[in-house]
Scaffold this active site. Structure first.
Site, PDB file in Angstrom:
ATOM      1  N   GLU A   1      16.469   2.429 -22.765  1.00 41.34           N
ATOM      2  CA  GLU A   1      15.093   2.334 -23.258  1.00 41.34           C
ATOM      3  C   GLU A   1      14.935   3.868 -23.060  1.00 41.34           C
ATOM      4  O   GLU A   1      14.378   4.170 -22.157  1.00 41.34           O
ATOM      5  CB  GLU A   1      14.301   1.422 -22.811  1.00 41.34           C
ATOM      6  CG  GLU A   1      14.627   0.013 -22.887  1.00 41.34           C
ATOM      7  CD  GLU A   1      14.715  -0.591 -24.372  1.00 41.34           C
ATOM      8  OE1 GLU A   1      14.019   0.236 -25.258  1.00 41.34           O
ATOM      9  OE2 GLU A   1      15.205  -1.724 -24.714  1.00 41.34           O
TER      10      GLU A   1
ATOM     11  N   CYS B   1       6.025   5.602 -24.014  1.00 41.39           N
ATOM     12  CA  CYS B   1       7.229   6.060 -24.889  1.00 41.39           C
ATOM     13  C   CYS B   1       6.743   5.529 -26.270  1.00 41.39           C
ATOM     14  O   CYS B   1       7.106   5.842 -27.269  1.00 41.39           O
ATOM     15  CB  CYS B   1       8.544   5.240 -24.393  1.00 41.39           C
ATOM     16  SG  CYS B   1       8.195   3.380 -23.994  1.00 41.39           S
TER      17      CYS B   1
HETATM   18  P1  NAD Z   1      13.146  10.335 -16.344  1.00 44.26           P
HETATM   19  O1  NAD Z   1      14.274  10.263 -17.147  1.00 44.26           O
HETATM   20  O2  NAD Z   1      13.100  12.057 -15.660  1.00 44.26           O
HETATM   21  O3  NAD Z   1      13.272   9.405 -15.015  1.00 44.26           O
HETATM   22  C1  NAD Z   1      13.414   8.081 -15.485  1.00 44.26           C
HETATM   23  C2  NAD Z   1      13.912   7.417 -14.231  1.00 44.26           C
HETATM   24  O4  NAD Z   1      15.194   8.035 -14.012  1.00 44.26           O
HETATM   25  C3  NAD Z   1      13.135   7.773 -12.748  1.00 44.26           C
HETATM   26  O5  NAD Z   1      13.448   6.497 -11.980  1.00 44.26           O
HETATM   27  C4  NAD Z   1      13.981   8.824 -12.160  1.00 44.26           C
HETATM   28  O6  NAD Z   1      14.149   8.833 -10.790  1.00 44.26           O
HETATM   29  C5  NAD Z   1      15.560   8.479 -12.661  1.00 44.26           C
HETATM   30  N1  NAD Z   1      16.404   9.651 -12.778  1.00 44.26           N
HETATM   31  C6  NAD Z   1      16.281  10.821 -13.147  1.00 44.26           C
HETATM   32  N2  NAD Z   1      17.389  11.748 -12.975  1.00 44.26           N
HETATM   33  C7  NAD Z   1      18.383  10.496 -12.657  1.00 44.26           C
HETATM   34  C8  NAD Z   1      19.761  10.714 -12.442  1.00 44.26           C
HETATM   35  N3  NAD Z   1      20.527  11.913 -12.537  1.00 44.26           N
HETATM   36  N4  NAD Z   1      20.478   9.539 -12.146  1.00 44.26           N
HETATM   37  C9  NAD Z   1      19.573   8.295 -12.084  1.00 44.26           C
HETATM   38  N5  NAD Z   1      18.225   8.489 -12.306  1.00 44.26           N
HETATM   39  C10 NAD Z   1      17.825   9.284 -12.502  1.00 44.26           C
HETATM   40  O7  NAD Z   1      11.917   9.939 -17.162  1.00 44.26           O
HETATM   41  P2  NAD Z   1      10.395  10.312 -16.801  1.00 44.26           P
HETATM   42  O8  NAD Z   1       9.863  11.469 -17.249  1.00 44.26           O
HETATM   43  O9  NAD Z   1      10.151   9.648 -15.182  1.00 44.26           O
HETATM   44  O10 NAD Z   1       9.813   9.029 -17.695  1.00 44.26           O
HETATM   45  C11 NAD Z   1       9.079   9.352 -18.774  1.00 44.26           C
HETATM   46  C12 NAD Z   1      10.329   9.208 -19.918  1.00 44.26           C
HETATM   47  O11 NAD Z   1      10.824   7.905 -20.227  1.00 44.26           O
HETATM   48  C13 NAD Z   1       9.684   9.523 -21.374  1.00 44.26           C
HETATM   49  O12 NAD Z   1      10.673  10.240 -22.166  1.00 44.26           O
HETATM   50  C14 NAD Z   1       9.464   8.022 -21.840  1.00 44.26           C
HETATM   51  O13 NAD Z   1       9.294   8.061 -23.334  1.00 44.26           O
HETATM   52  C15 NAD Z   1      10.423   7.234 -21.461  1.00 44.26           C
HETATM   53  N6  NAD Z   1      10.208   5.883 -21.299  1.00 44.26           N
HETATM   54  C16 NAD Z   1      10.972   5.155 -22.179  1.00 44.26           C
HETATM   55  C17 NAD Z   1      10.512   3.628 -22.303  1.00 44.26           C
HETATM   56  C18 NAD Z   1      11.037   2.714 -22.959  1.00 44.26           C
HETATM   57  O14 NAD Z   1      11.048   1.375 -22.930  1.00 44.26           O
HETATM   58  N7  NAD Z   1      11.879   3.278 -24.184  1.00 44.26           N
HETATM   59  C19 NAD Z   1       9.476   3.193 -21.304  1.00 44.26           C
HETATM   60  C20 NAD Z   1       8.640   4.108 -20.591  1.00 44.26           C
HETATM   61  C21 NAD Z   1       9.329   5.557 -20.674  1.00 44.26           C
END
Ligand code: NAD
Length: 490
Positions: free
Chosen positions: A256, A290
């Protein structure tokens, strides 16, 4: 504000592995984004903790999968009841660590509890089939089995909803879980896992990790053959990275990811309704969603009326600490707020005019003014560029065809919105929008009975609805030879 001052007890700050709270390799500080105050020291895991959590999940998997669906459902119903009793602690914890206003935290709590209930109800309703082979001669029997131990990775913007939507489905399907919380919001996840444990979930079934180095968890677990599934919510960049990490081991993956929500207002729309929903859709969670409206696309015929009313309401939004009665809270971090100076420059350099807001608030915490930037017509500056901030962009267009073309000018495909009084036009447009979800005359869509998810850069798979649980199940087919009736009746 911290936990002591709020009168709410601090949830567990440790890791939860194999039925017990354990220390990490050290701790990291957790801050309240509304004032920058430190609110806790959180256990920081490394690869050894990640492996220990997977060991526990793998050991618990056969027993959890064997448990009768009704017994799993009973545990999930007990979890739901306990969660409801702990509502105040969930709501205040979410506001303290994520900054979202209490009213929004309450709404997220209620929705999350509804999702858990939905999954509890689905547990005993996973169907199979029995049918004839196409040329007769034998029977096709299908059933569903849990995928196996799952890694669940959640973001900070909906700290409770995201863990419930993943863990609820995985547990209902009979999978054991290792959840990696977002660094910024570990306590809401801890409270949820504690609630499951207190409801009686067996040891090893739900494990929880926190870390400042998430790659240590993903790189370790995705190459371990015992891990059979990763379900991730977050950015498209990290989602793509996880697909690559899981490729060697062919890990079943649900993603997602980000969105570029076009919010279309057609000439015959109820403009006041569209304005109210645009405010909710854009400024909920300070725009850090998102599914937020990323580009507000308005037929030129009604655009002056829409923009006047929208700007007036945006300029009246009350910004402040989520513990007070406010409309918009802080950004999650100084880094997220500071990137907005560049965003505003990028928008104005592309021809946008700031109609209200545009600056950070001069006060402790990471606040940015609710902002509206207007363009003279369609402009590619925000296509594929997730604002993720309390900044709205408005683009006038010439009629529905241009609205649709501009809306589809995006590699993302999560949520989209159409406002019109003409249902035929709404459906025609909904069918042509290249997005996984279309809100018709509504700016908020999350609902347990609905399949949530996107196309293209926005992800793979759906959460909740009738299909979401099947993301955590494998279809098993058995070919059944059937004897002759005379033989059977002998
Ligand atoms: P992010 O991708 O930086 O982080 C999300 C999660 O991934 C966090 O728990 C982070 O610690 C983890 N993460 C980061 N690097 C990783 C790695 N190398 N290995 C494993 N885990 C890792 O995103 P963010 O900035 O925290 O969140 C915002 C983003 O999430 C936006 O792009 C938003 O649109 C998206 N989002 C999508 C939905 C959906 O349902 N489609 C819902 C909420 C947020």
């Amino acid at each position: 504000m911290n936990f002591q001052a709020s009168g709410i007890s601090l949830p567990q700050t440790s890791l939860f592995i194999d039925g017990e709270w354990r220390p990490g390799a050290g701790v990291y500080p957790l801050f309240n984004p509304a004032d920058g105050a430190q609110i806790a020291d959180i256990a920081n895991c490394d690869a050894t903790h990640a492996l220990a959590a997977l060991d526990a999940a793998a050991r618990a998997q056969p027993g959890w999968a064997r448990l009768a669906p009704r017994a799993r459902a009973d545990l999930m119903h007990a979890g739901h009841r306990l969660m409801r009793e702990r509502g105040a602690q969930f709501v205040h914890t979410m506001t303290l660590e994520s900054g979202k206003p209490l009213t929004e935290a309450r709404a997220e709590f209620n929705l999350s509890a509804d999702f858990l209930l939905w999954f509890a109800e689905q547990t005993a309703h996973i169907h199979g089939s029995f049918s004839n082979a196409s040329h007769g001669g034998f029977r096709v029997v299908t059933t569903h089995q849990p995928v196996g131990p799952c890694l669940l990775i959640t973001p900070w913007n909906f700290p409770l909803l995201m863990i419930v939507r993943k863990a609820g489905a995985a547990l209902a399907a009979g999978c054991t879980t290792v959840t990696k919380s977002a660094q910024e919001t570990p306590l809401t996840c801890a409270l949820f896992v504690q609630t499951l444990i207190d409801a009686g979930f067996p040891k090893g079934v739900a494990n929880l990790l926190h870390t400042t180095t998430p790659s240590a968890v993903s790189e370790t677990l995705l190459k371990d053959r015992r891990l059979r599934k990763v379900s991730f919510t977050g950015s498209t960049r990290v989602g793509s990275l996880l697909l690559r990490l899981g490729a060697d081991n062919i890990v079943n993956t649900s993603l997602e990811l980000g969105g570029d929500g076009p919010f279309i207002v057609l000439a015959d729309a109820d403009v006041d309704l569209a304005v109210d929903h645009a405010i909710m859709c854009k400024f909920r969670n300070a725009g850090q969603a998102c599914v937020a409206a990323n580009r507000i696309i308005v037929d030129r015929e009604v655009e002056p009326d829409f923009t006047d009313k929208f700007v007036k309401k945006v300029s009246e939004l009350k910004v402040g600490d989520g513990m007070d009665p406010v409309d918009v809270g802080p950004m999650i971090s100084a880094r997220q707020r500071d990137r907005l100076f560049d965003t505003i420059n990028q928008l104005t350099s592309a021809g946008g005019k700031v109609l209200t807001g545009g600056r950070a608030l001069q006060r402790p915490g990471y606040f940015f003014e609710p902002t509206v930037v207007r363009f003279d017509g369609p402009n590619p500056v925000m296509c594929d560029n997730e604002l993720f901030a309390p900044i709205a962009t408005v683009f006038p267009v010439e009629g529905p065809r241009q609205a649709l073309e501009f809306a589809n000018t995006s590699n993302y495909g999560l949520a989209s919105y159409v406002f019109t009084r003409d249902l035929t036009q709404a459906i025609a447009m909904g069918e042509q929008l290249e997005f996984g979800m279309v809100g018709i005359n509504r700016g908020i869509m999350a609902e347990p009975a609905a399949p949530f998810g996107g196309t293209k850069w926005s992800g793979i798979g759906r959460e909740a609805g009738h299909d979401g649980i099947y993301e955590f199940l494998e279809t098993k087919y058995m070919a059944l030879t059937v004897g002759e009736i005379e033989e059977a009746l002998k």
